[in-house]
Write a protein that holds these residues in place. Sequence first.
Motif, PDB file in Angstrom:
ATOM      1  N   LYS A  99     -39.676 -33.804  -4.397  1.00  0.00           N
ATOM      2  CA  LYS A  99     -39.635 -32.804  -3.334  1.00  0.00           C
ATOM      3  C   LYS A  99     -41.058 -32.473  -2.881  1.00  0.00           C
ATOM      4  N   PHE A 100     -41.232 -32.304  -1.584  1.00  0.00           N
ATOM      5  CA  PHE A 100     -42.505 -31.826  -1.053  1.00  0.00           C
ATOM      6  C   PHE A 100     -42.230 -30.795   0.033  1.00  0.00           C
ATOM      7  N   ILE A 101     -43.255 -30.012   0.338  1.00  0.00           N
ATOM      8  CA  ILE A 101     -43.112 -28.983   1.367  1.00  0.00           C
ATOM      9  C   ILE A 101     -43.860 -29.434   2.617  1.00  0.00           C
ATOM     10  N   PRO A 102     -43.169 -29.560   3.760  1.00  0.00           N
ATOM     11  CA  PRO A 102     -43.882 -29.896   5.003  1.00  0.00           C
ATOM     12  C   PRO A 102     -45.043 -28.923   5.212  1.00  0.00           C
ATOM     13  N   SER A 103     -46.228 -29.468   5.359  1.00  0.00           N
ATOM     14  CA  SER A 103     -47.436 -28.644   5.320  1.00  0.00           C
ATOM     15  C   SER A 103     -48.102 -28.511   6.682  1.00  0.00           C
ATOM     16  N   TYR A 104     -48.621 -27.312   6.933  1.00  0.00           N
ATOM     17  CA  TYR A 104     -49.378 -27.018   8.148  1.00  0.00           C
ATOM     18  C   TYR A 104     -50.847 -26.768   7.804  1.00  0.00           C
ATOM     19  N   THR A 105     -51.282 -27.332   6.673  1.00  0.00           N
ATOM     20  CA  THR A 105     -52.629 -27.109   6.173  1.00  0.00           C
ATOM     21  C   THR A 105     -53.335 -28.443   5.967  1.00  0.00           C
ATOM     22  N   ASN A 106     -54.436 -28.418   5.201  1.00  0.00           N
ATOM     23  CA  ASN A 106     -55.120 -29.670   4.857  1.00  0.00           C
ATOM     24  C   ASN A 106     -54.774 -30.125   3.443  1.00  0.00           C
ATOM     25  N   PHE A 107     -53.614 -29.721   2.950  1.00  0.00           N
ATOM     26  CA  PHE A 107     -53.126 -30.137   1.640  1.00  0.00           C
ATOM     27  C   PHE A 107     -51.614 -30.272   1.684  1.00  0.00           C
ATOM     28  N   ILE A 108     -51.069 -30.872   0.629  1.00  0.00           N
ATOM     29  CA  ILE A 108     -49.617 -30.971   0.501  1.00  0.00           C
ATOM     30  C   ILE A 108     -49.234 -30.637  -0.934  1.00  0.00           C
ATOM     31  N   ALA A 109     -48.169 -29.867  -1.094  1.00  0.00           N
ATOM     32  CA  ALA A 109     -47.634 -29.531  -2.419  1.00  0.00           C
ATOM     33  C   ALA A 109     -46.467 -30.458  -2.718  1.00  0.00           C
ATOM     34  N   ILE A 110     -46.573 -31.191  -3.830  1.00  0.00           N
ATOM     35  CA  ILE A 110     -45.526 -32.120  -4.247  1.00  0.00           C
ATOM     36  C   ILE A 110     -45.010 -31.706  -5.623  1.00  0.00           C
ATOM     37  N   PHE A 111     -43.693 -31.535  -5.717  1.00  0.00           N
ATOM     38  CA  PHE A 111     -43.078 -31.129  -6.979  1.00  0.00           C
ATOM     39  C   PHE A 111     -42.799 -32.367  -7.829  1.00  0.00           C
ATOM     40  N   THR A 112     -43.121 -32.274  -9.095  1.00  0.00           N
ATOM     41  CA  THR A 112     -42.936 -33.410  -9.995  1.00  0.00           C
ATOM     42  C   THR A 112     -41.618 -33.253 -10.745  1.00  0.00           C
ATOM     43  N   ASN A 113     -41.424 -34.045 -11.793  1.00  0.00           N
ATOM     44  CA  ASN A 113     -40.180 -33.952 -12.556  1.00  0.00           C
ATOM     45  C   ASN A 113     -40.485 -33.647 -14.016  1.00  0.00           C
ATOM     46  N   GLU A 114     -39.436 -33.466 -14.816  1.00  0.00           N
ATOM     47  CA  GLU A 114     -39.642 -33.086 -16.212  1.00  0.00           C
ATOM     48  C   GLU A 114     -40.301 -34.209 -17.017  1.00  0.00           C
ATOM     49  N   GLU A 115     -39.953 -35.436 -16.697  1.00  0.00           N
ATOM     50  CA  GLU A 115     -40.521 -36.569 -17.422  1.00  0.00           C
ATOM     51  C   GLU A 115     -42.027 -36.664 -17.181  1.00  0.00           C
ATOM     52  N   LYS A 116     -42.436 -36.397 -15.956  1.00  0.00           N
ATOM     53  CA  LYS A 116     -43.849 -36.449 -15.596  1.00  0.00           C
ATOM     54  C   LYS A 116     -44.191 -35.106 -14.956  1.00  0.00           C
ATOM     55  N   ASN A 117     -44.308 -34.074 -15.820  1.00  0.00           N
ATOM     56  CA  ASN A 117     -44.533 -32.748 -15.250  1.00  0.00           C
ATOM     57  C   ASN A 117     -45.949 -32.632 -14.683  1.00  0.00           C
ATOM     58  N   SER A 118     -46.201 -31.531 -13.988  1.00  0.00           N
ATOM     59  CA  SER A 118     -47.449 -31.405 -13.237  1.00  0.00           C
ATOM     60  C   SER A 118     -48.677 -31.436 -14.142  1.00  0.00           C
ATOM     61  N   SER A 119     -48.558 -30.898 -15.348  1.00  0.00           N
ATOM     62  CA  SER A 119     -49.703 -30.892 -16.267  1.00  0.00           C
ATOM     63  C   SER A 119     -50.029 -32.295 -16.745  1.00  0.00           C
ATOM     64  N   ILE A 120     -48.985 -33.055 -17.110  1.00  0.00           N
ATOM     65  CA  ILE A 120     -49.198 -34.446 -17.545  1.00  0.00           C
ATOM     66  C   ILE A 120     -49.797 -35.264 -16.407  1.00  0.00           C
ATOM     67  N   LEU A 121     -49.236 -35.094 -15.216  1.00  0.00           N
ATOM     68  CA  LEU A 121     -49.711 -35.851 -14.066  1.00  0.00           C
ATOM     69  C   LEU A 121     -51.171 -35.520 -13.761  1.00  0.00           C
ATOM     70  N   ALA A 122     -51.499 -34.237 -13.714  1.00  0.00           N
ATOM     71  CA  ALA A 122     -52.874 -33.828 -13.398  1.00  0.00           C
ATOM     72  C   ALA A 122     -53.850 -34.332 -14.455  1.00  0.00           C
ATOM     73  N   ASP A 123     -53.466 -34.262 -15.730  1.00  0.00           N
ATOM     74  CA  ASP A 123     -54.345 -34.729 -16.808  1.00  0.00           C
ATOM     75  C   ASP A 123     -54.544 -36.243 -16.754  1.00  0.00           C
ATOM     76  N   ASN A 124     -53.460 -36.966 -16.486  1.00  0.00           N
ATOM     77  CA  ASN A 124     -53.569 -38.428 -16.424  1.00  0.00           C
ATOM     78  C   ASN A 124     -54.493 -38.874 -15.295  1.00  0.00           C
ATOM     79  N   LEU A 125     -54.364 -38.213 -14.142  1.00  0.00           N
ATOM     80  CA  LEU A 125     -55.224 -38.592 -13.022  1.00  0.00           C
ATOM     81  C   LEU A 125     -56.671 -38.145 -13.245  1.00  0.00           C
TER      82      LEU A 125
END
Length: 365
Positions: free
Chosen positions: A299-325
């Motif tokens: 899921k993502f939120i249509p954005s009117y800014t210079n960023f986009i918010a993307i929702f992750t899943n339980e298998e690859k939650n946001s903390s795991i994803l951010a740390d891996n990158l």
Amino acid sequence: MIFNEFLENLESYEPGKPIELVAREYGIKPENIIKVASNENPFGSSPKALQAMRGCQPALYPDDSYFALKHALAVRFGCESANIIIGSGSDQVMEMAIKAVCNENRGILRAKTTFAMYDIYAKFAHAPVYKTQSEFHDLAQMAEIYTKNAANIGAVILCLPNNPLGECPDASEVYEFLELISQDTLVILDCAYMEFANFKDSKKHIKPAHVLSKFTNVLYSGTFSKAYGLGGMRVGYGLANTKLIEQISKLRPPFNITTPSLAAAIAALDDEDFVQKGIKNNFDEMPRYEAFASEFGLKFIPSYTNFIAIFTNEEKNSSILADNLLKKGIILRNLKSYGLNAVRITIGTKKQNDKVLEALRAEFA
């Protein structure tokens, strides 16, 4: 040492990790790190602004009246210099405004998920916080909460478009909402990303001149940190009725922006080509992130800014994803601190986005 009690439960604002810190922690060369966490301009600063900074004299204090910058802003927005206050970032302007009207009996009203500093400034003023059940700017919910608690609300804050989610109501809806608010209640329109919203959809455009002509209780705040590429210079501004500006100005520290900051901001206003280049790139590139999210069922939120918010899943939650990158030298903004399993990604240059999207696809493949 005895500290004020409100500090006990006050969480510090969590900014995006700086490049220098990631370089030290992970042994990655700074030039190989991509920061898409803090919504900075990926093209840097206007050449005109850089030239102006080189030509100024930083040993001298700036003109504390900020005459030239206020005049340039007044011309840009169709108002008078007396309608303008300058701040060290637009957040300082909002901090002063909240302190001016809020106290233990008069709090703030905001959307459930929005810029975290609003709450911190409210706590500085010992002010309670009212918020919607909706994550977004549900103006009907806001109006209902305000009607029930008007006597106890000193400031209503709308983040337009909203940070960190990116959504934005139409300007007509905002104007209708403002009509419902008592002239005794301050309304802050945090329009740090308004240049982006106006480019994508003119129906979102909040016009300061219209606000000033209709509402004596509304403060429009803007910044040079995003579209103008001056995040490190810390220059923001507020536009409002002269009486409101006079009262807020009593809380402004002297020389609250630097001499180089002042020179850069004046010059940046004169380089609209640079601004439009960055905004066009932003919306040319953003669909690539939307396509990525759709490809992997995120899921993502249509954005009117210079960023986009993307929702992750339980298998690859946001903390795991951010740390891996992070280990790969890519700095995202983890939205866990907002109670969301999501990441916020600043839209970079094409070259930066190529690398970020490659790393994201590898995580979800």
